[in-house]
Design an enzyme around this catalytic site. Structure first.
Site, PDB file in Angstrom:
ATOM      1  N   GLN A  15       0.856 -11.062  -2.814  1.00 25.26           N
ATOM      2  CA  GLN A  15      -0.607 -10.801  -2.912  1.00 25.26           C
ATOM      3  C   GLN A  15      -0.928 -10.531  -4.020  1.00 25.26           C
ATOM      4  O   GLN A  15      -0.377  -9.612  -4.956  1.00 25.26           O
ATOM      5  CB  GLN A  15      -0.722  -9.514  -1.673  1.00 25.26           C
ATOM      6  CG  GLN A  15      -0.283  -9.658  -0.245  1.00 25.26           C
ATOM      7  CD  GLN A  15      -0.580  -8.356   0.353  1.00 25.26           C
ATOM      8  OE1 GLN A  15      -0.052  -7.462  -0.012  1.00 25.26           O
ATOM      9  NE2 GLN A  15      -1.310  -8.742   1.267  1.00 25.26           N
ATOM     10  N   HIS A  44      -5.123  -1.551  -4.931  1.00 32.97           N
ATOM     11  CA  HIS A  44      -5.623  -0.272  -4.324  1.00 32.97           C
ATOM     12  C   HIS A  44      -6.469   0.383  -5.119  1.00 32.97           C
ATOM     13  O   HIS A  44      -6.212   0.741  -6.309  1.00 32.97           O
ATOM     14  CB  HIS A  44      -4.675   0.407  -3.535  1.00 32.97           C
ATOM     15  CG  HIS A  44      -3.824  -0.416  -2.605  1.00 32.97           C
ATOM     16  ND1 HIS A  44      -2.886  -0.998  -2.947  1.00 32.97           N
ATOM     17  CD2 HIS A  44      -4.186  -0.732  -1.320  1.00 32.97           C
ATOM     18  CE1 HIS A  44      -2.457  -1.824  -1.860  1.00 32.97           C
ATOM     19  NE2 HIS A  44      -3.410  -1.507  -1.044  1.00 32.97           N
ATOM     20  N   CYS A  83       0.881  -1.192  -0.047  1.00 37.79           N
ATOM     21  CA  CYS A  83       0.103   0.030  -0.038  1.00 37.79           C
ATOM     22  C   CYS A  83       0.868   1.330   0.181  1.00 37.79           C
ATOM     23  O   CYS A  83       0.456   2.182  -0.847  1.00 37.79           O
ATOM     24  CB  CYS A  83      -1.050  -0.112   1.230  1.00 37.79           C
ATOM     25  SG  CYS A  83      -1.314  -1.540   2.052  1.00 37.79           S
TER      26      CYS A  83
END
Ligand SMILES: [Zn+2]
Ligand SMILES: [Zn+2]
Length: 644
Positions: A385, A389, A338
């Site tokens: 992952q 976002h 992120c």
């Protein structure tokens, strides 16, 4: 009058104080038999505890985690009682319920060690004590009394625990001659426990610290019906056969190497093929939903994680930092993607018309896990992952949620996860100071999630108080073929990072506004997802995903050449094909290849070579007859297309 409010907001009035069990009985006798614990005004209680004020009440059966917890925690006490009778003078550490069953950490007198065969004796004693239907009674005593009680028992483990408690009343639970320090809640009596299986023994340091003495941890599981234990044991057998570590080895998907390090999976060619297939699949869907792919490095300056708060939260010991002596810079392995994506968002000015911005990355992150916690692909130290976002305006939240739900639906369908529920985690409205972001935004976001789920016809449960401090979220729980639940796919709203990174966009009013951020990862991590998928399918992946889709089995070496011709033909259509040209009998070849779980086996011999055909066997469906190579290719392509 006592006014009792139930979760469905219905209300019943009772003339005098009564217990949860009596409330259940007033509803129906069958409910009274099923109920195991009760929540009173948000606190979990014994069924036999008297409720003497107006309260909101939820009754828990075996189907609720709270019900199972009371059941298994009571079973831990029962096991302790049995152990105390067989080995008087045993000291008891802690004995909680766990996800499946319970354990108790014990210290047998005279340094005695338990062996597997001792478990049977303890089991027998537990059955005997359970059949006595001994009432499990809560008693509240002072700290001094508690200290006195466990001094008599000479149990310094419990004394250590009691000494740490605050002054005031302490609860203990008694059954038969056994007393345990405990918060509860517990079953009304031991007779609820009908089926008992002690499953294993392990060593465990007292309070998890290597500096303390080693205790013996005894694990067990119990059920309210004998039949349920039988089903559970069958499920365990099946789970053993489906263990992703075993199948991963048989199918040559991944491996671990001590030289590389613990918890760091190495993907073998077939596993890599499988993983790339999953990535391609997701990329294609994400493209359809207007995601943009980005790539960011595996490390970042610690300053970045100080801004994001990850440095503070995970502690600087969790991740190895890398310092460059020459420049004195400090870097950290990336625990999350992120912060990098926030910086990409900031790389140019954004207007309200540019939103939503959807940024996707298969980002590999590293998190320290204790070596004892590592397990195959499900608990690793480095994983990738399927991260993305979404940066959007508050008024776009609902639509974005609906789109992410759509993506998750597509994935679950293609991978045969048909049984799932979703959990919406909201804030605890009574403690609103815990949360970052305005009340108005929270209201909007919570409403958006609830409506999005509703409009998508999703079965949900709502959990107030379960939201992260930075935003509400939606989690998907899937049930696999063995009935086990796995958490896959999270959609998380975040007001925190946009604030910490000062993200903004220029609104229609020409003012600066803060975007809302959504984190979402339908698979979670590719490692864990592949593990779940292997155990769910027992390695029999859907055709489109199978690392090898077709294996050619020539009856003898004479037909290897023809097999090669078939392979070349199938290659044109991108059908992943191999030849088993070993000098082995055909029966042996079939058996070996079944273990590899390749969906199609094509047997070729003289007849097939002469007529440009193949004899087709479909895994799980047996013989499909003889067809031309072209017919076969068309059939398999149609099947693949149908699955995606
Ligand atoms: Zn207890
Ligand atoms: Zn994120």
């Amino acid at each position: 009058m006592i006014k009792i409010t139930f979760p469905d907001k219905s209300v019943r009035e009772f003339p005098e104080p009564l217990t949860g069990l009596e409330i259940a009985r007033s509803i129906s006798n069958s409910l009274a038999k099923e109920v195991l614990a009760v929540t009173v005004d948000g606190k979990i209680w014994d069924l036999t505890r008297t409720i003497s004020h107006d309260a909101s009440v939820k009754l828990h059966t075996w189907d609720d985690p709270e019900g199972k917890e009371a059941f298994w925690h009571s079973s831990a006490h029962l096991m302790a009682e049995a152990i105390e009778q067989i080995y008087p003078g045993t000291k008891f550490g802690i004995g909680p319920s766990i996800e499946t069953g319970f354990y108790y950490d014990i210290d047998l007198p005279g340094g005695r060690q338990l062996a597997e065969k001792d478990l049977q004796q303890i089991e027998k004693k537990m059955v005997e004590l359970a059949r006595q239907n001994n009432a499990i009674v809560r008693r509240e005593i002072s700290k001094a009394e508690a200290l006195e009680l466990f001094t008599q028992k000479n149990d310094e483990l419990k004394l250590e625990l009691i000494n740490e408690l605050e002054d005031g009343t302490i609860s203990v639970y008694e059954q038969g001659n056994f007393t345990d320090l405990c918060r509860g809640p517990h079953l009304p009596h031991t007779g609820y426990i009908k089926a008992i299986k002690l499953t294993s023994i392990a060593g465990a340091y007292w309070r998890g610290s290597e500096n303390n003495r080693m205790l013996t941890r005894v694990y067990g599981v119990t059920f309210p019906k004998q039949k349920m234990l039988g089903e559970y044991l069958t499920m365990l057998e099946e789970a053993k056969k489906r263990d992703h570590r075993k199948i991963g080895r048989e199918m040559e998907l991944f491996t671990f190497s001590e030289a590389v390090g613990q918890g760091l999976p190495l993907w073998l060619p077939k596993g890599a093929q499988l993983r790339m297939q999953l990535e391609e699949f997701l990329k294609k869907i994400q493209k359809r939903y207007n995601y943009e792919q980005v790539i960011t490095p595996h490390i970042g300056d610690v300053k970045l994680y100080k801004i994001s708060g990850h440095y503070e939260k995970y502690g600087k010991d969790s991740f190895h930092t890398i310092t460059t002596p020459a420049e004195g810079e400090e870097y950290m392995l990336k625990p999350m993607n992120c912060p990098h994506h926030c910086e990409i968002y900031k790389s140019k000015p954004r207007s309200y018309k540019d939103l939503p911005v959807r940024m996707a990355e298969f980002g590999t992150v590293y998190r320290y896990e204790q070596s004892g916690e590592l397990h195959g692909l499900t608990r690793v130290r480095g994983f990738t992952q399927d991260d993305a976002h979404i940066f959007c305006r508050p008024d776009q939240l609902k639509d974005e949620f609906k789109k992410v739900i759509d993506i998750i639906f597509i994935i679950f369908k293609a991978l045969h996860f048909d049984d799932y529920i979703a959990q919406i985690s909201l804030r605890d409205k009574e403690n609103s100071e815990k949360y970052i972001g305005t009340v108005e935004n929270w209201n909007k976001a919570e409403q958006a999630i609830i409506e999005a789920c509703d409009e998508k016809g999703l079965k949900t449960t709502i959990e107030p108080g379960e939201a992260a401090f930075y935003g509400p979220k939606l989690d998907f729980m899937v049930r696999d073929a063995l009935g086990r639940s796995w958490q896959l796919g999270t959609i998380q709203v975040d007001y925190n990072l946009p604030e910490r990174f000062n993200l903004e966009y220029i609104g229609a009013d020409d003012n600066r506004h803060q975007p809302v951020m959504i984190h979402r990862a339908p698979f979670g991590s590719l490692e864990r997802f592949v593990a779940v998928l292997i155990e769910h399918t027992a390695g029999k992946f859907p055709l489109w995903l199978a690392p090898e889709q077709v294996v050619l089995l020539p009856i003898s070496e004479k037909y290897n050449e023809y097999a090669q011709k078939v392979l070349n033909f199938l290659n044109i259509y991108d059908i992943r094909t191999i030849i088993d040209d070993r000098n082995e009998k055909i029966g042996r070849k079939i058996r070996d290849n079944e273990l590899k779980r390749i969906p199609y086996m094509l047997i070729v011999g003289e007849q097939e070579a002469e007529s440009d055909t193949v004899s087709v066997r479909r895994q799980g469906h047996g013989d499909k007859g003889v067809m031309t190579i072209k017919e076969f290719a068309e059939m398999i392509l149609a099947e693949i297309k149908d699955q995606q």
